[in-house]
Design a protein around this motif. Structure first.
Motif, PDB file in Angstrom:
ATOM      1  N   PHE A  93       9.066   2.377   5.125  1.00  0.00           N
ATOM      2  CA  PHE A  93       7.932   1.459   4.940  1.00  0.00           C
ATOM      3  C   PHE A  93       7.795   0.812   6.405  1.00  0.00           C
ATOM      4  CE2 PHE A  93      11.351  -0.956   3.529  1.00  0.00           C
ATOM      5  CZ  PHE A  93      11.178  -2.159   3.966  1.00  0.00           C
ATOM      6  N   THR A  94       6.611   0.509   6.567  1.00  0.00           N
ATOM      7  CA  THR A  94       6.155  -0.528   7.643  1.00  0.00           C
ATOM      8  C   THR A  94       5.987  -1.995   7.170  1.00  0.00           C
ATOM      9  OG1 THR A  94       3.773   0.262   7.581  1.00  0.00           O
ATOM     10  CG2 THR A  94       5.442   1.566   9.124  1.00  0.00           C
ATOM     11  N   TYR A  95       6.022  -2.843   7.701  1.00  0.00           N
ATOM     12  CA  TYR A  95       5.968  -4.289   7.534  1.00  0.00           C
ATOM     13  C   TYR A  95       4.950  -4.803   8.899  1.00  0.00           C
ATOM     14  CZ  TYR A  95       7.002  -9.179   7.527  1.00  0.00           C
ATOM     15  OH  TYR A  95       6.920 -10.674   7.386  1.00  0.00           O
ATOM     16  N   LEU A 110       3.504   8.293   6.050  1.00  0.00           N
ATOM     17  CA  LEU A 110       3.645   7.220   6.581  1.00  0.00           C
ATOM     18  C   LEU A 110       3.184   7.283   7.972  1.00  0.00           C
ATOM     19  CD1 LEU A 110       4.162   4.118   5.902  1.00  0.00           C
ATOM     20  CD2 LEU A 110       6.703   4.762   6.762  1.00  0.00           C
ATOM     21  N   THR A 125       3.345  -0.894   3.872  1.00  0.00           N
ATOM     22  CA  THR A 125       2.897   0.109   3.540  1.00  0.00           C
ATOM     23  C   THR A 125       3.956   1.254   3.430  1.00  0.00           C
ATOM     24  OG1 THR A 125       1.027  -0.182   5.388  1.00  0.00           O
ATOM     25  CG2 THR A 125       1.478   1.950   4.527  1.00  0.00           C
ATOM     26  N   ILE A 135       1.475  -7.443   5.024  1.00  0.00           N
ATOM     27  CA  ILE A 135       1.216  -5.967   4.528  1.00  0.00           C
ATOM     28  C   ILE A 135       2.311  -4.962   4.883  1.00  0.00           C
ATOM     29  CG2 ILE A 135      -0.424  -4.084   4.589  1.00  0.00           C
ATOM     30  CD1 ILE A 135      -2.352  -5.844   5.853  1.00  0.00           C
ATOM     31  N   ILE A 139       0.703  -1.184   0.106  1.00  0.00           N
ATOM     32  CA  ILE A 139      -0.073   0.062   0.052  1.00  0.00           C
ATOM     33  C   ILE A 139       0.995   1.035  -0.074  1.00  0.00           C
ATOM     34  CG2 ILE A 139      -1.846   1.312   1.354  1.00  0.00           C
ATOM     35  CD1 ILE A 139      -2.623  -1.548   2.625  1.00  0.00           C
ATOM     36  N   THR A 140       0.627   2.026  -0.880  1.00  0.00           N
ATOM     37  CA  THR A 140       1.501   3.346  -1.065  1.00  0.00           C
ATOM     38  C   THR A 140       0.669   4.478  -0.259  1.00  0.00           C
ATOM     39  OG1 THR A 140       0.638   3.715  -3.325  1.00  0.00           O
ATOM     40  CG2 THR A 140       2.780   2.606  -2.892  1.00  0.00           C
ATOM     41  N   VAL A 141       1.300   5.549   0.223  1.00  0.00           N
ATOM     42  CA  VAL A 141       0.758   6.338   1.047  1.00  0.00           C
ATOM     43  C   VAL A 141       1.365   7.792   0.895  1.00  0.00           C
ATOM     44  CG1 VAL A 141      -0.732   5.174   2.907  1.00  0.00           C
ATOM     45  CG2 VAL A 141       1.741   5.856   3.284  1.00  0.00           C
ATOM     46  N   GLU A 173       1.240   2.257  14.096  1.00  0.00           N
ATOM     47  CA  GLU A 173       0.228   1.299  13.960  1.00  0.00           C
ATOM     48  C   GLU A 173       0.896  -0.015  14.933  1.00  0.00           C
ATOM     49  OE1 GLU A 173      -2.557   1.136  12.298  1.00  0.00           O
ATOM     50  OE2 GLU A 173      -2.190   2.866  11.423  1.00  0.00           O
TER      51      GLU A 173
END
Length: 755
Positions: free
Chosen positions: A650-652, A628, A663, A661, A623-625, A632
């Motif tokens: 990015f987050t994993y 960030l 992000t 997922i 998922i690209t935002v 979460e």
């Protein structure tokens, strides 16, 4: 090779089965043997002729009467491996050894054999180029005008025996796939302003059979013109199947590698799409090229299914390459860099397991392929075979093992050791059996209504003298409560769940451990309360497979390097989970692993972007935002520096559904470049400011210095005035005279004679 099983003497499975015939004994376990000696066990109430061979000998059975066949392997054809593919002997190139073997299998008795595979150098290659000639491919057609010369040059680096062929396709000329109005029949581009002229729509057209004349290929390509269809998908699968099965017209050689390059710019139609155009007849998988070399069944049959397509490609040893002309040479080398075995016509009652020994010499149980090979490398495979049951008498089975894409194969013929030799000497109405039974293999098979070792009793006879022989031990139920005692032996009841058997009806074939409600998981046989697992399975309920292929993760490592393969992956790395321990947000290497997927999926860069493994290894949702969120719960923040000194974040995390997922920011964070004018003004301003400050400081220092000097001068001056006023030697520089006084003085002098 025949593997001798380890015998567990605490449970004599041969005797517990209470086999009543030699054939039944052989089916209990491969270590069981039968004594066919007539006088064996005289003096015993019910002698068990089924036992381990060593026990039978100890109990007095002559080895000549022991029936205990073993599985064996016979090599029928074993030509040595070739070292080179091309030349005058290329039709006899051997890449697999041996070529034919015969197996004689006793059910449950596992045997094994070795086979070697070598990809020889300079092997012939047939390449058929299949191109989409729909209107959207017009620019690509211009690109490949001289493709034949380029392909021949590149492929010439690895083989001196190379042939090219060419075919094209558009789509079925029926609505709604194509324009079917009369005005479009001769020119489907009629009225299309951007490209007003094109050739009629066609399904598949074979243009040039495989040839080593590269100029012919270039000539035919230059003659081609595009056509036009209505919808976006094309009829490529029709063309692939015809190119695969029309072997004679295409010109595929048996002794060559077969490459089918499929060039298109859109997805193909699949099976059942044809129903939109009224084509309900499934594809029959046959060749339908007419005298004009065009696909004649295009408007009669549906598109082929993926399963049918895969079957025909494998059947004809064809590698399908989805059109990447620039990297064709590299792709072919990748194809040649691995060897994978496939099994054809695998009999259902045979269990096969593989152990690969690749170029490093390390046995890899459960694997049937080797990768990262060089042309000329030799690899070997150990194949273990076990028959699980006996087919009908006289049945001979055959199957084939072949490396994927090779013409070479190993043909295996199987016959079953299910009958005893002594059965052939059976005597009906034998005096040994009171003339009311058949004597075979040392025992009597009585006529209906008669019982006993020599058919000496009739059903229904009973007495106390017989009952003791029907109890396992004193105090236990007669025939374990699951049968009746008649003539010194138990007659076991029938059961709707299975067979009750044993000397005292103590055994059955249904009281074993189950897995998901299936007895012995469907991978074993139940013998007297214990699962006897088929080859390749272990555990109390046979639910654990010894195959390790399911433990190999997408990156090629066993359990992703985070666990051990024991009945599936057992993850040992803290925080790792998943079928192959591939999920591990808290592992030290989690960010590094997912970084490569971010690079190749979002930016088409990094290590995975070059070798076409990105789609295979990187299946996580990304998922690209714009912004960030790093707070979460359960998400791990990862960041790395890109080649242009930007920072990618990015987050994993792992979703409750089990999906990974990622992000990520749409773009890496980069520091903005400096404004040249602002930098110039800032520099000039700084210089001026520093100059003004320095001048002010200098002025301040000078002022302080001058004031000090002036004060010092004033003090010195004051001291000078005081000293001059009190100095007796000081004579004032100004003299004042009065006239009168001077004259008087002058007169006195004159009078004194001075004049």
């Amino acid at each position: 090779k025949t593997q001798i099983p380890v015998l567990v003497y605490c449970l004599n499975m041969c005797m517990s089965g209470s086999a009543t015939s030699c054939e039944e004994c052989l089916l209990i376990h491969p270590s069981c043997a039968w004594c066919a000696q007539e006088d064996f066990g005289i003096g015993r109430t019910l002698p068990s002729r089924c036992d381990f061979s060593s026990n039978l000998v100890k109990r007095g059975c002559d080895t000549r009467y022991i029936e205990s066949p073993k599985s064996s392997v016979s090599v029928l054809q074993n030509e040595v491996l070739s070292t080179k593919g091309s030349g005058w002997t290329h039709t006899n190139v051997v890449q697999i050894m041996p070529q034919k073997i015969s197996l004689s299998l006793r059910p449950g008795d596992q045997t094994s054999f070795e086979l070697q595979v070598r990809q020889v150098e300079d092997y012939p290659v047939d390449l058929y180029y299949l191109m989409d000639l729909s209107l959207s491919m017009k620019d690509d057609l211009d690109t490949i005008r001289n493709l034949g010369t380029k392909l021949a040059h590149e492929m010439g680096k690895i083989t001196s025996n190379f042939r090219l062929g060419f075919g094209s396709f558009v789509d079925k000329n029926v609505s709604p796939f194509s324009y079917t109005a009369p005005k479009y029949q001769e020119n489907p581009c009629n009225g299309y302003k951007l490209f007003p002229n094109c050739v009629p729509t066609f399904g598949f057209r074979h243009i040039l059979s495989l040839t080593d004349k590269v100029d012919r290929f270039n000539e035919e390509v230059q003659k081609q013109m595009v056509s036009r269809n209505r919808d976006a998908p094309e009829g490529g699968f029709d063309a692939i199947l015809q190119a695969a099965v029309c072997k004679e017209k295409i010109g595929w050689r048996k002794e060559a590698y077969h490459l089918l390059v499929f060039a298109t710019d859109d997805v193909p139609h699949l099976a059942l799409d044809g129903r939109l155009g009224g084509l309900v007849q499934p594809h029959d998988g046959q060749c339908h090229l007419n005298e004009l070399n065009e696909y004649s069944a295009s408007t009669q049959m549906d598109y082929p299914s993926l399963a049918l397509l895969g079957e025909k490609l494998a059947e004809n040893n064809i590698f399908l390459i989805f059109a990447v002309t620039k990297r064709l040479y590299v792709i072919y080398k990748n194809i040649r860099s691995k060897v994978e075995l496939s099994v054809w016509d695998h009999p259902e009652d045979l269990s096969l397991s593989f152990t690969a020994t690749c170029q490093d010499g390390t046995p890899l149980p459960g694997l049937r392929k080797c990768a990262d090979l060089k042309i000329g490398d030799t690899v070997s495979f150990n194949v273990s075979v076990e028959a699980r049951s006996c087919p009908p008498r006289g049945t001979d089975q055959t199957f084939t093992i072949k490396p994927v894409g090779f013409k070479d194969r190993l043909e295996v013929t199987v016959d079953y050791q299910c009958d005893c030799r002594c059965t052939q000497r059976a005597q009906t109405n034998s005096s040994v059996c009171s003339s009311i039974g058949t004597y075979t293999c040392g025992t009597c098979h009585c006529e209906p209504g008669y019982l006993g070792a020599r058919c000496e009793c009739q059903e229904g006879e009973a007495g106390s003298m017989y009952l003791s022989a029907c109890r396992e031990t004193e105090g236990k139920q007669i025939c374990s409560g699951r049968g009746e005692c008649s003539c010194n032996q138990c007659l076991c009841y029938e059961s709707e769940f299975g067979k009750i058997y044993g000397r005292f009806c103590e055994c059955d074939d249904f009281s074993c451990a189950r897995h998901k409600g299936i007895l012995c998981s469907g991978h074993g046989e139940c013998h007297c309360g214990e699962c006897k697992c088929h080859a390749g399975y272990i555990g109390d309920n046979c639910n654990c497979s010894t195959e390790t292929s399911s433990c190999v993760s997408d990156n090629g490592q066993m359990c992703s390097g985070r666990g051990h393969c024991v009945c599936g992956c057992q993850c040992t790395e803290p925080g790792a989970f998943g079928d192959t321990c591939e999920k591990c947000p808290t592992c030290p290497d989690a960010c590094g692993t997912k970084r490569e997927c971010i690079e190749c999926r979002l930016f088409n860069s990094g290590r995975l972007a070059d070798n076409q493994t990105c789609p295979r290894l990187c299946k996580d949702e990304i998922i690209t935002v714009e912004t960030l969120k790093t707070d979460e719960p359960g998400a791990v923040l990862c960041l790395y520096k890109t080649d242009n000194d930007c920072v990618m974040k990015f987050t994993y995390s792992e979703h409750a559904s089990g999906l990974s997922i990622l992000t990520a920011l749409k773009e890496p964070e980069c520091a903005s470049g400096p404004d040249a004018l602002m930098v110039l003004l800032a520099v000039v301003g700084s210089i001026l400011l520093i100059g003004v400050v320095l001048l002010a400081v200098w002025k301040l220092v000078i002022t302080i210095h001058d004031r000090r000097e002036f004060t010092r001068f004033q003090n010195a001056r004051s001291r000078a005035r005081y000293e001059m006023a009190s100095n007796p030697l000081y004579k004032h520089p100004v003299t004042t005279h009065s006239v009168e006084t001077d004259f008087n003085m002058f007169g006195k002098s004159y009078n004194g004679g001075l004049l």
